[in-house]
Design an enzyme around this catalytic site. Structure first.
Site, PDB file in Angstrom:
ATOM      1  N   GLU A  50     -15.368  -5.914  -5.404  1.00  0.00           N
ATOM      2  CA  GLU A  50     -15.415  -6.629  -4.038  1.00  0.00           C
ATOM      3  C   GLU A  50     -15.956  -5.490  -3.269  1.00  0.00           C
ATOM      4  O   GLU A  50     -15.287  -4.416  -2.956  1.00  0.00           O
ATOM      5  CB  GLU A  50     -14.278  -6.910  -3.495  1.00  0.00           C
ATOM      6  CG  GLU A  50     -14.154  -7.478  -1.984  1.00  0.00           C
ATOM      7  CD  GLU A  50     -12.621  -7.679  -1.642  1.00  0.00           C
ATOM      8  OE1 GLU A  50     -12.501  -8.320  -0.465  1.00  0.00           O
ATOM      9  OE2 GLU A  50     -11.890  -7.488  -2.444  1.00  0.00           O
ATOM     10  N   ASP A  61      -8.407  -6.481   8.279  1.00  0.00           N
ATOM     11  CA  ASP A  61      -8.067  -5.108   7.481  1.00  0.00           C
ATOM     12  C   ASP A  61      -7.229  -4.184   8.290  1.00  0.00           C
ATOM     13  O   ASP A  61      -7.082  -4.097   9.573  1.00  0.00           O
ATOM     14  CB  ASP A  61      -9.329  -4.296   7.290  1.00  0.00           C
ATOM     15  CG  ASP A  61     -10.131  -5.079   6.245  1.00  0.00           C
ATOM     16  OD1 ASP A  61      -9.462  -5.239   5.306  1.00  0.00           O
ATOM     17  OD2 ASP A  61     -11.270  -5.165   6.702  1.00  0.00           O
TER      18      ASP A  61
END
Length: 257
Positions: A50, A61
């Protein structure tokens, strides 16, 4: 439309009993090191990779990957350079590569333009954590049907059952679930809530299930693999890269593969 390369890859059984998907941020610490990293990942037995397009506000994140995004942008990781790197990446390894991004980027480029670029780069699927799934005006899931790209949907333990039912009708490739509510980042202990959620999801979706957000050692990987088809390692890869360089990443991947 579902990507045939990705589908075929997911159908092949893994000798270890589960597949591994690793994560990297394009341009961090450099595109040259990225290329060495993905080659090392493939050589170590990783099944999918990814690649994240760096973005200024990566809301899903944690601190490690957020910092990687910031550094990549500061070092000049433009979208054009990222796309060029992804073309190199798909030619450099034979395993499926997926794009991870935030919706601002494909929205700004225009969905069809973004999909054409992804198709041209040779990637297999697109992961967008903040896709406005319930906003039909965006037409994301309708537009992507015209391209050989699997729309990977990200869910979390707070995703409601009615929403899961809707998702099951449009998801392709695999379902990507977090093991916790919140942002990415390696953790020392898995939550019981996250594991219970995985058990529930395995009964809800006919396609493979990928689980991540916090995995950082072999014991955690083994535990999660009992309930998930694909193990996702992200923040820990970035931390190892910072602390022990490429050699540290290789050692860890060989340990879990």
């Amino acid at each position: 439309m579902e990507n045939k390369v990705l589908t075929a890859s997911l159908k092949r059984p893994a000798e270890r009993g589960y597949k591994i998907m690793t994560h990297l941020v394009a341009g961090y610490p450099s595109f040259k090191s990225n290329l060495a990293l993905i080659k090392a990942m493939a050589a170590a037995g990783v099944d999918l990779i990814e690649i994240q397009i760096p973005f200024s506000e990566p809301i899903a994140d944690g601190s490690t990957i957020t910092r990687a995004n910031q550094v990549a942008l500061e070092r000049g990781a433009t979208l054009e350079k990222v796309f060029h790197f992804m073309e190199q990446a798909t030619r450099a390894v034979s395993i499926p590569i997926l794009v991870m991004t935030y919706y601002n980027i494909p929205f700004r480029l225009g969905l069809d333009n973004f999909f054409r670029k992804c198709q041209g780069m040779g990637v297999c699927g697109i992961i967008i954590p903040d896709i406005p799934f319930d906003d039909e005006k965006e037409n994301y899931f309708q537009a992507i049907k015209n391209y050989p790209l699997s729309p990977i949907i990200v869910i979390s333990p707070n995703t409601k059952d009615d929403r899961l039912n809707k998702i099951s009708k449009v998801a392709a490739g695999f379902i990507y679930t977090t093991l916790k509510i919140g942002t990415t980042g390696s953790k020392k202990k898995l939550s019981d809530e996250g594991l219970r959620y995985l058990k529930k999801l395995k009964k809800s979706f006919p396609i493979p299930l990928a689980a991540g957000f916090g995995l950082s050692d072999k014991e955690q990987v083994k535990t999660v693999s009992a309930y998930s088809d694909i193990i996702v390692i992200g923040s820990h890869i970035m931390e190892l890269l910072d602390q022990k360089k490429l050699a540290g990443v290789k050692d860890f991947l060989l340990e879990i593969t």
